[in-house]
Design an enzyme around this catalytic site. Structure first.
Site, PDB file in Angstrom:
ATOM      1  N   HIS A   1      -2.999   6.142   4.807  1.00 46.16           N
ATOM      2  CA  HIS A   1      -1.552   6.284   5.020  1.00 46.16           C
ATOM      3  C   HIS A   1      -1.123   7.657   4.493  1.00 46.16           C
ATOM      4  O   HIS A   1      -1.555   8.088   3.418  1.00 46.16           O
ATOM      5  CB  HIS A   1      -0.773   5.221   4.239  1.00 46.16           C
ATOM      6  CG  HIS A   1      -0.833   3.830   4.807  1.00 46.16           C
ATOM      7  ND1 HIS A   1      -1.550   3.487   5.931  1.00 46.16           N
ATOM      8  CD2 HIS A   1      -0.219   2.686   4.394  1.00 46.16           C
ATOM      9  CE1 HIS A   1      -1.385   2.182   6.172  1.00 46.16           C
ATOM     10  NE2 HIS A   1      -0.596   1.680   5.255  1.00 46.16           N
TER      11      HIS A   1
ATOM     12  N   CYS B   1       0.812  -1.223   0.000  1.00 49.24           N
ATOM     13  CA  CYS B   1       0.000   0.000   0.000  1.00 49.24           C
ATOM     14  C   CYS B   1       0.848   1.276   0.000  1.00 49.24           C
ATOM     15  O   CYS B   1       0.537   2.241  -0.721  1.00 49.24           O
ATOM     16  CB  CYS B   1      -0.947   0.007   1.199  1.00 49.24           C
ATOM     17  SG  CYS B   1      -0.175  -0.564   2.716  1.00 49.24           S
TER      18      CYS B   1
HETATM   19  P1  NAP Z   1      -7.223  -9.771   7.956  1.00 45.07           P
HETATM   20  O1  NAP Z   1      -8.255  -8.743   8.200  1.00 45.07           O
HETATM   21  O2  NAP Z   1      -6.523 -10.383   9.103  1.00 45.07           O
HETATM   22  O3  NAP Z   1      -7.879 -10.972   7.050  1.00 45.07           O
HETATM   23  C1  NAP Z   1      -7.168 -12.121   6.695  1.00 45.07           C
HETATM   24  C2  NAP Z   1      -7.970 -12.933   5.682  1.00 45.07           C
HETATM   25  O4  NAP Z   1      -7.204 -14.047   5.220  1.00 45.07           O
HETATM   26  C3  NAP Z   1      -9.242 -13.507   6.274  1.00 45.07           C
HETATM   27  O5  NAP Z   1     -10.238 -13.579   5.283  1.00 45.07           O
HETATM   28  C4  NAP Z   1      -8.801 -14.917   6.656  1.00 45.07           C
HETATM   29  O6  NAP Z   1      -9.865 -15.846   6.728  1.00 45.07           O
HETATM   30  C5  NAP Z   1      -7.936 -15.251   5.453  1.00 45.07           C
HETATM   31  N1  NAP Z   1      -7.015 -16.336   5.742  1.00 45.07           N
HETATM   32  C6  NAP Z   1      -6.051 -16.379   6.676  1.00 45.07           C
HETATM   33  N2  NAP Z   1      -5.430 -17.582   6.637  1.00 45.07           N
HETATM   34  C7  NAP Z   1      -6.032 -18.301   5.664  1.00 45.07           C
HETATM   35  C8  NAP Z   1      -5.850 -19.604   5.152  1.00 45.07           C
HETATM   36  N3  NAP Z   1      -4.917 -20.428   5.614  1.00 45.07           N
HETATM   37  N4  NAP Z   1      -6.655 -20.009   4.138  1.00 45.07           N
HETATM   38  C9  NAP Z   1      -7.604 -19.185   3.645  1.00 45.07           C
HETATM   39  N5  NAP Z   1      -7.818 -17.943   4.098  1.00 45.07           N
HETATM   40  C10 NAP Z   1      -7.046 -17.500   5.089  1.00 45.07           C
HETATM   41  O7  NAP Z   1      -6.070  -9.227   7.027  1.00 45.07           O
HETATM   42  P2  NAP Z   1      -6.162  -8.112   5.868  1.00 45.07           P
HETATM   43  O8  NAP Z   1      -5.819  -6.793   6.411  1.00 45.07           O
HETATM   44  O9  NAP Z   1      -7.433  -8.280   5.096  1.00 45.07           O
HETATM   45  O10 NAP Z   1      -4.916  -8.543   4.971  1.00 45.07           O
HETATM   46  C11 NAP Z   1      -4.860  -9.786   4.314  1.00 45.07           C
HETATM   47  C12 NAP Z   1      -3.585  -9.868   3.491  1.00 45.07           C
HETATM   48  O11 NAP Z   1      -3.657  -8.921   2.428  1.00 45.07           O
HETATM   49  C13 NAP Z   1      -2.302  -9.515   4.267  1.00 45.07           C
HETATM   50  O12 NAP Z   1      -1.781 -10.635   4.953  1.00 45.07           O
HETATM   51  C14 NAP Z   1      -1.405  -9.033   3.173  1.00 45.07           C
HETATM   52  O13 NAP Z   1      -0.736 -10.118   2.552  1.00 45.07           O
HETATM   53  C15 NAP Z   1      -2.375  -8.392   2.189  1.00 45.07           C
HETATM   54  N6  NAP Z   1      -2.409  -6.920   2.391  1.00 45.07           N
HETATM   55  C16 NAP Z   1      -1.827  -6.172   1.460  1.00 45.07           C
HETATM   56  C17 NAP Z   1      -1.802  -4.829   1.611  1.00 45.07           C
HETATM   57  C18 NAP Z   1      -1.086  -4.019   0.630  1.00 45.07           C
HETATM   58  O14 NAP Z   1      -0.287  -3.239   1.058  1.00 45.07           O
HETATM   59  N7  NAP Z   1      -1.378  -4.133  -0.656  1.00 45.07           N
HETATM   60  C19 NAP Z   1      -2.395  -4.202   2.691  1.00 45.07           C
HETATM   61  C20 NAP Z   1      -2.998  -4.979   3.641  1.00 45.07           C
HETATM   62  C21 NAP Z   1      -3.001  -6.349   3.470  1.00 45.07           C
HETATM   63  P3  NAP Z   1     -10.545 -16.262   8.144  1.00 45.07           P
HETATM   64  O15 NAP Z   1     -11.618 -15.242   8.399  1.00 45.07           O
HETATM   65  O16 NAP Z   1     -11.119 -17.605   7.850  1.00 45.07           O
HETATM   66  O17 NAP Z   1      -9.469 -16.279   9.177  1.00 45.07           O
HETATM   67  O1  3JN Z   2       1.275  -2.438   7.460  1.00 43.36           O
HETATM   68  C1  3JN Z   2       0.730  -1.903   6.490  1.00 43.36           C
HETATM   69  O2  3JN Z   2       0.279  -0.760   6.530  1.00 43.36           O
HETATM   70  C2  3JN Z   2       0.629  -2.655   5.216  1.00 43.36           C
HETATM   71  C3  3JN Z   2       0.789  -4.104   5.441  1.00 43.36           C
HETATM   72  C4  3JN Z   2       0.879  -4.974   4.475  1.00 43.36           C
HETATM   73  C5  3JN Z   2       1.092  -6.381   4.741  1.00 43.36           C
HETATM   74  C6  3JN Z   2       0.693  -6.936   5.964  1.00 43.36           C
HETATM   75  C7  3JN Z   2       0.925  -8.269   6.219  1.00 43.36           C
HETATM   76  C8  3JN Z   2       1.544  -9.063   5.301  1.00 43.36           C
HETATM   77  C9  3JN Z   2       1.686  -7.185   3.787  1.00 43.36           C
HETATM   78  C10 3JN Z   2       2.035  -6.611   2.460  1.00 43.36           C
HETATM   79  O3  3JN Z   2       1.126  -6.377   1.688  1.00 43.36           O
HETATM   80  O4  3JN Z   2       3.211  -6.379   2.164  1.00 43.36           O
HETATM   81  C11 3JN Z   2       1.937  -8.525   4.078  1.00 43.36           C
HETATM   82  C12 3JN Z   2       2.620  -9.405   3.112  1.00 43.36           C
HETATM   83  O5  3JN Z   2       1.938  -9.914   2.237  1.00 43.36           O
HETATM   84  O6  3JN Z   2       3.817  -9.612   3.232  1.00 43.36           O
END
Ligand code: NAP
Ligand code: 3JN
Length: 352
Positions: free
Chosen positions: A243, A130
């Site tokens: 952010h 992000c």
């Molecule tokens: P979150 O609110 O904790 O949600 C996690 C999601 O992943 C939930 O739907 C969870 O399902 C699912 N999950 C976890 N383990 C799993 C598994 N083994 N199999 C299937 N589903 C699973 O987290 P979030 O903020 O949405 O972020 C999720 C991911 O998106 C992060 O880990 C990161 O990789 C990515 N992300 C990217 C950015 C970016 O900067 N582009 C920003 C934020 C996040 P349950 O409800 O069943 O636990």
């Molecule tokens: O901390 C933030 O503001 C962004 C977080 C992103 C994030 C959180 C957990 C795992 C990531 C990511 O998108 O880089 C990951 C990950 O996939 O490594």
């Protein structure tokens, strides 16, 4: 009626997954069916979609048969394991995690910046971090205008970047402090309420955090120019959504603040909010829920040759994650690239 696609959202119950579903609905994405996938913990529950709900199914290796496009936001380990299976099933994956970002087989795309990198995808396309996304949306038009040589960025990142549990942690700590109770510290290494933490993710051997090095490496890959030097300090602040970034830039040639304002005003995905006399500048409070990246406080840095400072704010869950992923999917459709040409590329990753 044009072609409609079967779409899967992996991580549909999470902060990003829910925003992906909202974004697909709001933008009227051409979907004939949407599958909501998550872990076995939430299989059988429902998530909102439009006026109705979707039943959540467990994500398995078989989830992608008959699926055209999958948006992943279920963590890096889940993407590492399941995205190759999806690609081998002929489904195009847009992955929000860091699992595939620096893999040479996967384009890392921000549609306003490098849409043509989609042309060489092999079934998995990575969505950047992000903090990187909002920065490159602002940097690309300035780089095209005056060749960026060096970027010094400090971030002020909202807790929603850490997911649901961190949003709850900030709320809970604020309530506990106002009730004169000891705040519980679970998600972050220290209290986040009324504090700033100069640590996002883990520290690496070079003294930088993983988040800081994501910004450095991803920016170079997306901008496609290894001559751009980037250094970052990433900080978690007690803000729920949005952010903010203070960015110092050094250019190859002079770009005045007025020229930069004009360039950014014409740039896709950017809104310039820059009237300090009237107290107008971007703030996380106003960016939350918005699609654009907001830029203000544009001013020349006279301590270096050809320097500029600016302030850049975006909704980290929307443009920083869900919206960018949906825009990538839209661009794939526009470019007629919703197809996996070589299904062998990720066979070894799938354990075949
Ligand atoms: P979150 O609110 O904790 O949600 C996690 C999601 O992943 C939930 O739907 C969870 O399902 C699912 N999950 C976890 N383990 C799993 C598994 N083994 N199999 C299937 N589903 C699973 O987290 P979030 O903020 O949405 O972020 C999720 C991911 O998106 C992060 O880990 C990161 O990789 C990515 N992300 C990217 C950015 C970016 O900067 N582009 C920003 C934020 C996040 P349950 O409800 O069943 O636990
Ligand atoms: O901390 C933030 O503001 C962004 C977080 C992103 C994030 C959180 C957990 C795992 C990531 C990511 O998108 O880089 C990951 C990950 O996939 O490594």
């Amino acid at each position: 009626m044009g072609t409609h696609y079967v779409v899967a959202v992996a991580g549909a119950t999470g902060a990003v997954g829910r925003e992906m579903l909202k974004t697909l609905e709001q933008r009227n994405f051409p979907a004939s069916k949407i599958k909501a996938l998550a872990s076995s913990r939430s299989a059988g529950s429902t998530v909102p979609f439009g006026d109705g709900e979707l039943l959540v199914e467990e994500l398995t290796e078989k989830s992608f048969e008959g699926v055209d496009i999958a948006l992943f936001s279920a963590g890096g380990g889940t993407s590492q394991k399941f995205a190759p299976h999806a690609a081998l099933a002929g489904c195009v994956v847009v992955d929000n995690s860091s699992a595939w970002r620096m893999d040479d087989r996967c384009p890392l795309v921000v549609p306003e910046v490098n849409p043509d990198d989609l042309d060489w995808h092999n079934g998995i396309i990575a969505n950047p971090n992000c903090s990187t996304i909002q920065m490159v949306v602002a940097l690309k038009p300035l780089h095209d205008a005056a060749q960026i040589k060096r970027v010094v960025v400090s971030t002020y990142q909202a807790v929603s970047g850490t997911g649901h549990k961190a949003i709850t942690e900030l709320e809970t700590q604020v309530r506990q402090l106002f009730n004169l109770q000891e705040p519980e510290v679970k998600v972050y290494p220290h209290r986040i309420a009324f504090n700033c933490l100069p640590q996002i993710d883990v520290f690496l051997d070079n003294g930088y955090t993983k988040e800081e090095m994501k910004m450095v490496n991803e920016t170079v890959k997306i901008m496609g120019d290894p001559s751009i030097k980037v250094t970052a300090t990433t900080v978690r602040v007690p803000v729920f959504y949005g952010h903010s970034e203070a960015i110092n830039l050094e250019f190859g040639r002079k770009l005045t603040a007025d020229e930069a304002r004009a360039v950014l005003s014409r740039a896709p995905g950017v809104t310039v909010l820059d009237n300090p006399a009237e107290g107008i500048y971007p703030m996380a409070l106003n960016a939350a829920g918005e699609d654009d990246t907001f830029v203000g406080r544009i001013r020349e840095d006279d301590t270096i040759e050809n320097g500029l400072n600016l302030w850049c704010v975006a909704d980290n869950i929307r443009k920083g994650a869900a919206l960018n992923a949906v825009q990538i999917a839209e661009k794939l459709i526009e470019k007629n690239l919703v197809t996996v040409s070589d299904r062998t590329v990720f066979e070894a990753d799938a354990g075949l």
